[in-house]
Design an enzyme around this catalytic site. Structure first.
Site, PDB file in Angstrom:
ATOM      1  N   GLU A 134      -9.827 -33.584  -1.478  1.00  6.89           N
ATOM      2  CA  GLU A 134     -10.548 -32.395  -1.966  1.00  6.89           C
ATOM      3  C   GLU A 134     -11.960 -32.768  -2.391  1.00  6.89           C
ATOM      4  O   GLU A 134     -12.178 -33.823  -2.980  1.00  6.89           O
ATOM      5  CB  GLU A 134      -9.871 -31.859  -3.235  1.00  6.89           C
ATOM      6  CG  GLU A 134      -8.746 -30.912  -3.001  1.00  6.89           C
ATOM      7  CD  GLU A 134      -8.130 -30.488  -4.332  1.00  6.89           C
ATOM      8  OE1 GLU A 134      -8.830 -30.405  -5.362  1.00  6.89           O
ATOM      9  OE2 GLU A 134      -6.899 -30.269  -4.330  1.00  6.89           O
ATOM     10  N   ARG A 180     -19.448 -24.146  18.951  1.00  8.58           N
ATOM     11  CA  ARG A 180     -19.007 -24.304  20.346  1.00  8.58           C
ATOM     12  C   ARG A 180     -17.663 -23.611  20.597  1.00  8.58           C
ATOM     13  O   ARG A 180     -17.280 -23.418  21.731  1.00  8.58           O
ATOM     14  CB  ARG A 180     -18.925 -25.791  20.722  1.00  8.58           C
ATOM     15  CG  ARG A 180     -20.305 -26.376  21.005  1.00  8.58           C
ATOM     16  CD  ARG A 180     -20.230 -27.793  21.500  1.00  8.58           C
ATOM     17  NE  ARG A 180     -19.835 -28.735  20.469  1.00  8.58           N
ATOM     18  CZ  ARG A 180     -19.719 -30.034  20.644  1.00  8.58           C
ATOM     19  NH1 ARG A 180     -19.971 -30.567  21.823  1.00  8.58           N
ATOM     20  NH2 ARG A 180     -19.368 -30.827  19.658  1.00  8.58           N
ATOM     21  N   HIS A 190     -25.678 -23.475  19.595  1.00  6.81           N
ATOM     22  CA  HIS A 190     -25.184 -23.784  20.942  1.00  6.81           C
ATOM     23  C   HIS A 190     -25.212 -22.567  21.858  1.00  6.81           C
ATOM     24  O   HIS A 190     -25.601 -22.680  23.017  1.00  6.81           O
ATOM     25  CB  HIS A 190     -23.769 -24.358  20.846  1.00  6.81           C
ATOM     26  CG  HIS A 190     -23.194 -24.673  22.185  1.00  6.81           C
ATOM     27  ND1 HIS A 190     -23.719 -25.651  22.981  1.00  6.81           N
ATOM     28  CD2 HIS A 190     -22.179 -24.113  22.872  1.00  6.81           C
ATOM     29  CE1 HIS A 190     -23.035 -25.690  24.110  1.00  6.81           C
ATOM     30  NE2 HIS A 190     -22.099 -24.763  24.064  1.00  6.81           N
ATOM     31  N   ASP A 239     -27.505 -29.786  32.493  1.00  2.56           N
ATOM     32  CA  ASP A 239     -26.595 -28.796  33.104  1.00  2.56           C
ATOM     33  C   ASP A 239     -27.275 -27.448  33.246  1.00  2.56           C
ATOM     34  O   ASP A 239     -28.324 -27.194  32.654  1.00  2.56           O
ATOM     35  CB  ASP A 239     -25.288 -28.683  32.298  1.00  2.56           C
ATOM     36  CG  ASP A 239     -25.551 -28.410  30.823  1.00  2.56           C
ATOM     37  OD1 ASP A 239     -26.405 -27.573  30.522  1.00  2.56           O
ATOM     38  OD2 ASP A 239     -24.901 -29.060  29.984  1.00  2.56           O
ATOM     39  N   LYS A 243     -23.722 -30.109  36.262  1.00  8.44           N
ATOM     40  CA  LYS A 243     -22.754 -30.945  35.525  1.00  8.44           C
ATOM     41  C   LYS A 243     -21.397 -30.274  35.560  1.00  8.44           C
ATOM     42  O   LYS A 243     -21.297 -29.057  35.514  1.00  8.44           O
ATOM     43  CB  LYS A 243     -23.246 -31.078  34.079  1.00  8.44           C
ATOM     44  CG  LYS A 243     -22.351 -31.862  33.145  1.00  8.44           C
ATOM     45  CD  LYS A 243     -22.930 -31.889  31.732  1.00  8.44           C
ATOM     46  CE  LYS A 243     -22.268 -30.870  30.830  1.00  8.44           C
ATOM     47  NZ  LYS A 243     -22.740 -30.936  29.432  1.00  8.44           N
ATOM     48  N   ARG A 270     -17.678 -30.471  33.478  1.00  9.98           N
ATOM     49  CA  ARG A 270     -16.895 -31.094  32.413  1.00  9.98           C
ATOM     50  C   ARG A 270     -15.448 -30.661  32.563  1.00  9.98           C
ATOM     51  O   ARG A 270     -15.160 -29.462  32.638  1.00  9.98           O
ATOM     52  CB  ARG A 270     -17.414 -30.690  31.028  1.00  9.98           C
ATOM     53  CG  ARG A 270     -16.724 -31.470  29.895  1.00  9.98           C
ATOM     54  CD  ARG A 270     -17.064 -30.917  28.538  1.00  9.98           C
ATOM     55  NE  ARG A 270     -18.433 -31.154  28.122  1.00  9.98           N
ATOM     56  CZ  ARG A 270     -18.853 -32.280  27.545  1.00  9.98           C
ATOM     57  NH1 ARG A 270     -18.020 -33.276  27.348  1.00  9.98           N
ATOM     58  NH2 ARG A 270     -20.107 -32.395  27.173  1.00  9.98           N
ATOM     59  N   ASP A 279     -31.422 -31.351  25.607  1.00 12.20           N
ATOM     60  CA  ASP A 279     -30.136 -30.706  25.355  1.00 12.20           C
ATOM     61  C   ASP A 279     -30.133 -30.164  23.925  1.00 12.20           C
ATOM     62  O   ASP A 279     -30.952 -30.584  23.106  1.00 12.20           O
ATOM     63  CB  ASP A 279     -28.990 -31.712  25.545  1.00 12.20           C
ATOM     64  CG  ASP A 279     -27.734 -31.043  26.114  1.00 12.20           C
ATOM     65  OD1 ASP A 279     -27.615 -29.818  25.975  1.00 12.20           O
ATOM     66  OD2 ASP A 279     -26.881 -31.749  26.685  1.00 12.20           O
TER      67      ASP A 279
HETATM   68  C1  R5P Z   1     -22.842 -28.570  26.329  1.00  9.63           C
HETATM   69  O1  R5P Z   1     -22.830 -27.475  26.851  1.00  9.63           O
HETATM   70  C2  R5P Z   1     -23.870 -28.950  25.317  1.00  9.63           C
HETATM   71  O2  R5P Z   1     -25.077 -28.292  25.533  1.00  9.63           O
HETATM   72  C3  R5P Z   1     -24.088 -30.436  25.314  1.00  9.63           C
HETATM   73  O3  R5P Z   1     -24.523 -30.826  26.611  1.00  9.63           O
HETATM   74  C4  R5P Z   1     -22.818 -31.170  24.986  1.00  9.63           C
HETATM   75  O4  R5P Z   1     -22.191 -30.585  23.881  1.00  9.63           O
HETATM   76  C5  R5P Z   1     -23.096 -32.622  24.726  1.00  9.63           C
HETATM   77  O5  R5P Z   1     -21.886 -33.259  24.487  1.00  9.63           O
HETATM   78  P1  R5P Z   1     -21.647 -34.768  24.891  1.00  9.63           P
HETATM   79  O6  R5P Z   1     -22.752 -35.578  24.303  1.00  9.63           O
HETATM   80  O7  R5P Z   1     -20.299 -35.082  24.322  1.00  9.63           O
HETATM   81  O8  R5P Z   1     -21.644 -34.815  26.389  1.00  9.63           O
END
Ligand code: R5P
Length: 291
Positions: free
Chosen positions: A39, A94, A128, A167, A190, A192, A218
């Site tokens: 806590e 996110r 984000h 991306d 990209k 994922r 990013d």
């Molecule tokens: C994804 O859509 C975000 O914009 C970042 O590219 C992502 O969250 C980065 O995460 P990581 O460093 O784990 O690839």
């Protein structure tokens, strides 16, 4: 200028001090004790007066920093009817939609909790996605740090710079960065894996990067997978130097090491999350959004 008190949550104390100093306002430090069961016990080292600004970024440990932010808002509300909450990095942003059946949209709950705690307004930085912001049920402003990041890169001597988004989702950010900089941009493809999180770059040829210095832009660097894979791909295309630039440098685990190993010359980030890659101070843009 309105009279403010700025409460510096423990995740953002330095940033809160900078904001208080720019607003010529009272700074209130927080003492934090963590009990053996995990806590958080917070004590304000001052009494808030006037409008209250709570500054607490919600980076790892995300759940602890979230409950601390909520506790500070709840306490601030006892002293003021106007509580502005500055959350430079909003953990859970996110989780703004369900990607797979059954996934819980936890951002909805986070939004409800800030309203229930008594927040009047929330200020975030380079969130984000705007979908996350839409979940908030009180006025909210997303501040862009892109202009401040560009200022940093303008001071470097770069060879025929080109902005690269790792991306397609980051295309607007890259376009905005490139427009302010006055250069061109490209976006890689990209993929994922939604289950394993593994990143692959699907782009084939990008001959335009050859011999040029690149800035990979990013919103955040988390595990570093996206930047690492993008840098490896771009190096194979025989580019010049690669810089990695983000607003939020989470740099989980060995992310920094992996990124450097992939050939990145330097990581540049803002102080939304305090760490050693911070080169850009966001207090001026936050202050602008507050007054
Ligand atoms: C994804 O859509 C975000 O914009 C970042 O590219 C992502 O969250 C980065 O995460 P990581 O460093 O784990 O690839």
């Amino acid at each position: 200028m309105a009279s403010f008190s700025v409460i510096g949550g423990t995740s953002s104390e330095d940033l809160a001090k900078k904001i208080a100093s720019k607003l010529k306002s009272k700074f209130i430090k927080c003492d934090l004790r963590v009990f053996p069961d995990g806590e958080s016990k917070i004590t304000l080292e001052g009494i808030p007066k006037g409008k209250v600004i709570v500054v607490q970024s919600i980076y790892p440990p995300v759940d602890s920093n979230l409950i601390r932010a909520l506790a500070l808002v709840s306490q601030a509300r006892k002293h003021s009817s106007q509580v502005f909450v500055v959350i430079p990095y909003l953990g859970y942003a996110r989780q703004d939609r369900a990607f797979l059946p059954g996934e819980v949209i936890t951002m909805e709950l986070v939004a409800k909790m800030f309203k229930a705690a008594g927040a009047s307004k929330i200020i975030v930085v380079d969130i984000h996605s705007m979908i996350a912001l839409d979940h908030l049920q009180i006025p909210a402003t997303n501040v862009s740090a892109v202009g401040e990041l560009v200022k940093y890169f303008k001071k470097l001597r770069l060879k025929d710079p080109l902005i690269v988004s790792p991306d397609k989702g980051g295309i607007e950010r890259a376009r905005n960065f490139a427009n302010i900089f006055g250069v061109d941009f490209i976006a890689l493809e990209k993929h994922r894996d939604r289950k394993t999180g593994e990143v692959t770059i699907k782009s084939t040829d990008h001959h335009e990067v050859k011999g040029r210095d690149l800035i990979l832009v990013d919103d955040m660097i988390s595990t570093g997978g996206s930047i690492m894979k993008a840098a490896q791909y771009l190096k194979k295309q025989k580019c010049g130097k690669v810089y990695a630039c983000c607003t939020h440098a989470l740099l989980i685990g060995d992310a920094e090491k992996k990124i450097k190993k992939a050939g990145v010359t330097k990581i540049v980030s803002t102080n939304s999350i305090p760490c050693k890659t911070n080169n850009v101070d966001i207090s001026p843009i936050i202050v602008k959004a507050l007054v």
